[in-house]
Scaffold this motif. Structure first.
Motif, short mmCIF file in Angstrom:
data_model
loop_
_atom_site.label_atom_id
_atom_site.label_comp_id
_atom_site.label_asym_id
_atom_site.label_seq_id
_atom_site.Cartn_x
_atom_site.Cartn_y
_atom_site.Cartn_z
N GLY A 58 0.82 -1.21 0.00
CA GLY A 58 0.00 0.00 0.00
C GLY A 58 0.85 1.25 0.00
O GLY A 58 0.55 2.23 -0.70
N ILE A 59 1.94 1.23 0.75
CA ILE A 59 2.85 2.37 0.79
C ILE A 59 3.56 2.54 -0.55
O ILE A 59 3.71 3.66 -1.06
CB ILE A 59 3.86 2.20 1.95
CG1 ILE A 59 3.14 2.26 3.29
CG2 ILE A 59 4.95 3.26 1.88
CD1 ILE A 59 3.97 1.82 4.47
N VAL A 60 3.98 1.43 -1.14
CA VAL A 60 4.68 1.50 -2.43
C VAL A 60 3.74 2.02 -3.53
O VAL A 60 4.12 2.88 -4.32
CB VAL A 60 5.26 0.11 -2.80
CG1 VAL A 60 5.76 0.09 -4.22
CG2 VAL A 60 6.37 -0.26 -1.84
N VAL A 61 2.51 1.53 -3.56
CA VAL A 61 1.55 2.00 -4.56
C VAL A 61 1.24 3.48 -4.35
O VAL A 61 1.10 4.24 -5.31
CB VAL A 61 0.27 1.13 -4.52
CG1 VAL A 61 -0.85 1.76 -5.32
CG2 VAL A 61 0.57 -0.26 -5.03
N SER A 62 1.17 3.90 -3.10
CA SER A 62 0.92 5.32 -2.82
C SER A 62 2.06 6.20 -3.30
O SER A 62 1.83 7.32 -3.75
CB SER A 62 0.71 5.53 -1.32
OG SER A 62 -0.42 4.85 -0.87
N SER A 63 3.29 5.70 -3.21
CA SER A 63 4.41 6.52 -3.67
C SER A 63 4.44 6.63 -5.19
O SER A 63 4.98 7.60 -5.73
CB SER A 63 5.74 5.95 -3.16
OG SER A 63 6.05 4.74 -3.81
N PHE A 64 3.88 5.66 -5.89
CA PHE A 64 3.75 5.79 -7.34
C PHE A 64 2.53 6.63 -7.71
O PHE A 64 2.51 7.30 -8.74
CB PHE A 64 3.65 4.41 -8.01
CG PHE A 64 4.98 3.75 -8.17
CD1 PHE A 64 5.79 4.05 -9.24
CD2 PHE A 64 5.41 2.81 -7.24
CE1 PHE A 64 7.02 3.44 -9.39
CE2 PHE A 64 6.64 2.19 -7.38
CZ PHE A 64 7.45 2.51 -8.46
N ALA A 65 1.49 6.60 -6.89
CA ALA A 65 0.26 7.32 -7.21
C ALA A 65 0.36 8.81 -6.91
O ALA A 65 -0.26 9.62 -7.61
CB ALA A 65 -0.91 6.73 -6.43
N LEU A 66 1.14 9.19 -5.91
CA LEU A 66 1.22 10.60 -5.53
C LEU A 66 1.71 11.49 -6.66
O LEU A 66 1.06 12.51 -6.95
CB LEU A 66 2.11 10.76 -4.29
CG LEU A 66 2.30 12.21 -3.83
CD1 LEU A 66 0.99 12.76 -3.30
CD2 LEU A 66 3.39 12.30 -2.79
N PRO A 67 2.81 11.18 -7.36
CA PRO A 67 3.21 12.07 -8.46
C PRO A 67 2.20 12.11 -9.61
O PRO A 67 2.04 13.14 -10.26
CB PRO A 67 4.55 11.52 -8.93
CG PRO A 67 4.90 10.41 -8.06
CD PRO A 67 3.79 10.14 -7.14
N ILE A 68 1.52 10.99 -9.85
CA ILE A 68 0.53 10.98 -10.93
C ILE A 68 -0.65 11.87 -10.57
O ILE A 68 -1.14 12.64 -11.40
CB ILE A 68 0.08 9.53 -11.22
CG1 ILE A 68 1.26 8.72 -11.78
CG2 ILE A 68 -1.09 9.50 -12.19
CD1 ILE A 68 1.00 7.25 -11.90
N VAL A 69 -1.09 11.80 -9.33
CA VAL A 69 -2.19 12.66 -8.89
C VAL A 69 -1.77 14.12 -8.91
O VAL A 69 -2.53 15.00 -9.34
CB VAL A 69 -2.67 12.24 -7.49
CG1 VAL A 69 -3.61 13.25 -6.89
CG2 VAL A 69 -3.34 10.88 -7.54
#
Length: 112
Positions: A58-69
């Motif tokens: 969940g933390i890893v996916v969030s770190s990829f999702a934050l720059p996209i958002v």
């Protein structure tokens, strides 16, 4: 880390919002390290380790999702997003290599 700093400091991007992924880098190995410390190792399925892997992913996916958002909402530019995503791949590849290398029984990464 160089790619993350470039995503923040280049004159064309000039926004330090992508640097927040460093927070994800620091907290991502913590659930797995805690679960390895408190797991008893008996049995093929360990619910504590499975929960730790779930939290880590969940933390890893969030770190990829934050720059996209941040790029979808015009807070950062897409070039900074791509640099941040590339930096994520490098950092998480390094963390994965560290855990795979020092996961054997004869070496112990907790000695540091």
């Amino acid at each position: 880390m160089t790619l993350i700093i470039l995503a923040c400091a280049l004159n064309t991007y000039a926004s330090w919002w992508p640097f927040f992924v460093v927070l994800f880098y620091t907290i991502s190995p913590i659930p797995t390290m805690i679960a390895r410390r408190y797991s008893d190792g008996s049995g093929s399925s360990n619910s504590c380790m499975e929960m730790a892997i779930f939290l880590t992913m969940g933390i890893v996916v969030s770190s990829f999702a934050l720059p996209i958002v941040l790029a979808r909402v015009p807070v950062i530019q897409w070039g900074a997003c791509y640099l941040t995503l590339t930096g994520n791949v490098v950092v998480y590849g390094t963390l994965l290599g560290f855990f795979l290398t020092f996961d054997s029984d004869d070496s112990d990464y907790s000695m540091w």
